[in-house]
Design an enzyme around this catalytic site. Sequence first.
Site, PDB file in Angstrom:
ATOM      1  CE  LYS A  11       1.065   0.614  -7.546  1.00 53.79           C
ATOM      2  NZ  LYS A  11       1.475   0.626  -6.118  1.00 53.79           N
ATOM      3  CE1 TYR A  51       3.401   5.797  -5.808  1.00 53.82           C
ATOM      4  CE2 TYR A  51       4.873   4.936  -7.495  1.00 53.82           C
ATOM      5  CZ  TYR A  51       3.658   4.917  -6.839  1.00 53.82           C
ATOM      6  OH  TYR A  51       2.687   4.015  -7.214  1.00 53.82           O
ATOM      7  CG  ASN A 114      -0.241  -2.002  -4.127  1.00 57.60           C
ATOM      8  OD1 ASN A 114       0.352  -1.640  -5.140  1.00 57.60           O
ATOM      9  ND2 ASN A 114      -0.635  -1.164  -3.188  1.00 57.60           N
ATOM     10  CG  HIS A 117      -1.113   5.044  -7.836  1.00 61.13           C
ATOM     11  ND1 HIS A 117      -0.826   5.435  -6.553  1.00 61.13           N
ATOM     12  CD2 HIS A 117      -1.536   6.155  -8.487  1.00 61.13           C
ATOM     13  CE1 HIS A 117      -1.055   6.738  -6.444  1.00 61.13           C
ATOM     14  NE2 HIS A 117      -1.479   7.197  -7.606  1.00 61.13           N
ATOM     15  CD  GLU A 128      -1.560  10.681  -8.196  1.00 64.25           C
ATOM     16  OE1 GLU A 128      -1.028  10.564  -7.074  1.00 64.25           O
ATOM     17  OE2 GLU A 128      -2.504   9.944  -8.569  1.00 64.25           O
TER      18      GLU A 128
HETATM   19  P1  CMP Z   1       0.384   3.319  -4.131  1.00 63.44           P
HETATM   20  O1  CMP Z   1      -1.075   3.571  -4.056  1.00 63.44           O
HETATM   21  O2  CMP Z   1       0.988   3.193  -5.462  1.00 63.44           O
HETATM   22  O3  CMP Z   1       1.142   4.497  -3.328  1.00 63.44           O
HETATM   23  C1  CMP Z   1       2.394   4.302  -2.704  1.00 63.44           C
HETATM   24  C2  CMP Z   1       2.812   2.876  -2.715  1.00 63.44           C
HETATM   25  O4  CMP Z   1       3.828   2.543  -1.799  1.00 63.44           O
HETATM   26  C3  CMP Z   1       1.660   1.994  -2.303  1.00 63.44           C
HETATM   27  O5  CMP Z   1       0.694   1.991  -3.320  1.00 63.44           O
HETATM   28  C4  CMP Z   1       2.340   0.686  -2.032  1.00 63.44           C
HETATM   29  O6  CMP Z   1       2.473  -0.112  -3.175  1.00 63.44           O
HETATM   30  C5  CMP Z   1       3.714   1.155  -1.595  1.00 63.44           C
HETATM   31  N1  CMP Z   1       3.893   0.861  -0.175  1.00 63.44           N
HETATM   32  C6  CMP Z   1       3.199   1.356   0.841  1.00 63.44           C
HETATM   33  N2  CMP Z   1       3.644   0.830   1.998  1.00 63.44           N
HETATM   34  C7  CMP Z   1       4.645  -0.020   1.688  1.00 63.44           C
HETATM   35  C8  CMP Z   1       5.503  -0.851   2.428  1.00 63.44           C
HETATM   36  N3  CMP Z   1       5.410  -0.919   3.759  1.00 63.44           N
HETATM   37  N4  CMP Z   1       6.412  -1.581   1.755  1.00 63.44           N
HETATM   38  C9  CMP Z   1       6.517  -1.490   0.395  1.00 63.44           C
HETATM   39  N5  CMP Z   1       5.723  -0.707  -0.363  1.00 63.44           N
HETATM   40  C10 CMP Z   1       4.797   0.017   0.278  1.00 63.44           C
END
Ligand code: CMP
Length: 140
Positions: A11, A51, A114, A117, A128
């Site tokens: 990311k 998403y 984070n 993904h 995906e």
């Molecule tokens: P990812 O695995 O990419 O799938 C969906 C993403 O939404 C997740 O990782 C997080 O980065 C994001 N996400 C999930 N919960 C929250 C939250 N409470 N606030 C912001 N981003 C979120």
Amino acid sequence: MAIERTFSIIKPDATRRNLTGKVVAKFEDAGLRVIASKRIQMSREQAEGFYAVHKERPFFGELVDFMISEPVIVQVLEGENAIAKNREVMGATNPADADAGTIRKEFALSIGENTVHGSDAANTAAEEIKFFFADAELVG
Ligand code: CMP
């Protein structure tokens, strides 16, 4: 154990901080092989489509804005139990809950930023991978 393929995104928080090699090293150390990889600038349309399952969530707008804020690296990882193994290597979605040694524990900044993904199941992995790669781009 079955050889599987899973989809991964490194990311914007990682590309911005020049951490992509360190993230890939975690995959490779865990026995996952990168069989396709490209650095892209995701469009808003792509991020919203990818998403779409989270469309109704309160963080959707923030998530899309973040994913298009800097380039990302989309990848296909292959290996034994690749889907579960990748999720293990990534750690919990929220870095505060992630185990020591995982990518998110070591590198993630927050639940939103984070670092990675990874697909959560075989059907989503297939979808995906198709979203970003043509079959001919997968070189196992
Ligand atoms: P990812 O695995 O990419 O799938 C969906 C993403 O939404 C997740 O990782 C997080 O980065 C994001 N996400 C999930 N919960 C929250 C939250 N409470 N606030 C912001 N981003 C979120």
